[in-house]
Design an enzyme around this catalytic site. Structure first.
Site, PDB file in Angstrom:
ATOM      1  NE  ARG A 116      33.804  35.749  37.856  1.00  0.00           N
ATOM      2  CZ  ARG A 116      34.606  34.687  37.839  1.00  0.00           C
ATOM      3  NH1 ARG A 116      35.804  34.750  38.403  1.00  0.00           N
ATOM      4  NH2 ARG A 116      34.239  33.578  37.241  1.00  0.00           N
ATOM      5  CD  GLU A 151      39.079  39.959  34.989  1.00  0.00           C
ATOM      6  OE1 GLU A 151      38.944  38.974  34.248  1.00  0.00           O
ATOM      7  OE2 GLU A 151      39.070  39.898  36.225  1.00  0.00           O
ATOM      8  CG  HIS A 180      40.713  36.090  35.797  1.00  0.00           C
ATOM      9  ND1 HIS A 180      39.457  36.618  35.663  1.00  0.00           N
ATOM     10  CD2 HIS A 180      40.540  34.910  36.426  1.00  0.00           C
ATOM     11  CE1 HIS A 180      38.563  35.792  36.186  1.00  0.00           C
ATOM     12  NE2 HIS A 180      39.201  34.745  36.656  1.00  0.00           N
TER      13      HIS A 180
END
Ligand code: 8YV
Length: 321
Positions: free
Chosen positions: A240, A269, A287
């Site tokens: 993360r 993000e 991602h």
């Protein structure tokens, strides 16, 4: 494929767009309310909130306390993905709401991506591709990369994904070091445990992050850890974005205090630090670690199985709380 439920089985609130096949299937069997498309989200919640029994979401879209509290009939939160740091677990627990995720089925693809990033940064793969496309090969030399085989792989978080990364790294004759909340007595022979991340960073060539996100791991990788990794060390993050202090990472890269970084995840993000765009020693992915047809299908199947078992039998397969 599960047997169909009556279309009126339950009202679900979908927080953001999930895999299209999954959305279509759920819409054929549940009353799905698309929160992300609502012009007036509060109005949607006022109109349908009282009937909504399930939230369908993902690590990306999460479920806030505010949302959970706006749904008095809520029984379950069903997430597409293994990480649940964006779901307010305390709020769900307080309301006795079940939370499910999709562990296990994505470990292999996430681990594959970690290795892809390790090779990409050390062997300068993305940079070399840009070099060829720009027509520079006939007139310029590309220079050398760094060897990955035989180097030391330091894994932060030896869970299921961490173990799969380690197995793959062993195929590259890498030495495996790890840190974890506690030493794993079942870790394969030869894996070296480091009690803290600073020591691990100081002793490895690739620092690979595979811990869950959330408060406990926030900014675990800070300026000090990056300095311990040093000018010949690479940071790889498939965990993360919040695990890394991104401002500290940008500074370390700008000052060449680490060799480079391979990043699938970012702190804010889909925003990425613009400073990284000009850095050839950084590889950035949007991602995508679990993003294969096979794995996303398996994640969808598991999420659907959780939803269907809950609304049919009051049971789930992969419960977080
Ligand atoms: C997905 C993830 O990208 O599983 C996770 O925690 O981060 C990823 O697999 C995400 O959940 C889907 O949007």
């Amino acid at each position: 494929m599960t047997a169909s439920l009556p279309a009126s089985a339950a009202d679900l609130l979908m927080v953001g767009p999930l895999l299209p096949e999954l959305v279509a299937d759920l819409e054929s069997r549940y009353r799905v309310h698309r929160l992300w498309e609502a012009q007036d989200k509060a109005a949607l919640l006022r109109e349908h909130g009282a009937a909504i029994r399930g939230i369908a979401t993902s690590g990306r879209f999460g479920a806030t306390k505010e949302l959970i509290d706006a749904l008095p009939a809520l029984e379950g939160i069903f997430s597409f993905g293994v990480g649940y740091d964006t779901i307010d677990i305390a709020a769900a627990k307080a309301r006795n709401v079940v939370v499910t995720n999709t562990p296990g089925v994505l470990d292999a693809c996430v681990a594959d991506t970690a290795l892809a990033l390790m090779l990409a940064v050390s062997r300068r793969i993305a940079e070399a591709d840009r070099f060829v496309r720009a027509g520079r090969w006939p007139t310029e030399g590309f220079g050398l990369g760094s060897r990955m085989t035989g180097k030391r792989c330091g894994i932060v978080g030896l869970g299921n994904i961490g173990l799969q990364i380690a197995r793959r790294a062993q195929a590259f004759d890498m030495e495996i070091l790890y840190t974890n909340r506690k030493q794993r007595p079942d870790a394969p022979e030869g894996y070296r445990y480091c009690p803290d991340i600073l020591e691990l960073a100081a002793q490895c060539d690739f620092l690979v992050l595979a811990v869950p996100g959330g408060g406990a791991t926030r900014h675990m990788v800070n300026a000090q850890v990056l300095d311990a990794l040093g000018p010949d060390g690479w940071l790889i993050n498939i965990a993360r974005g919040t695990v890394v202090d991104e401002a500290a990472l940008v500074a370390a890269l700008q000052n060449k205090r680490i060799a480079g970084a391979g990043l699938d995840v970012f702190e804010h993000e889909p925003a990425t630090p613009p400073e990284l765009n000009a850095m050839d020693n950084v590889v950035m992915l949007p991602h995508i670690a679990s993003g294969t047809h096979e794995t996303r299908r398996a994640m969808a199947d598991l999420m659907r199985a959780n939803l269907d078992s809950w609304f049919r039998e009051g049971q789930v397969h992969t419960r977080v709380v």
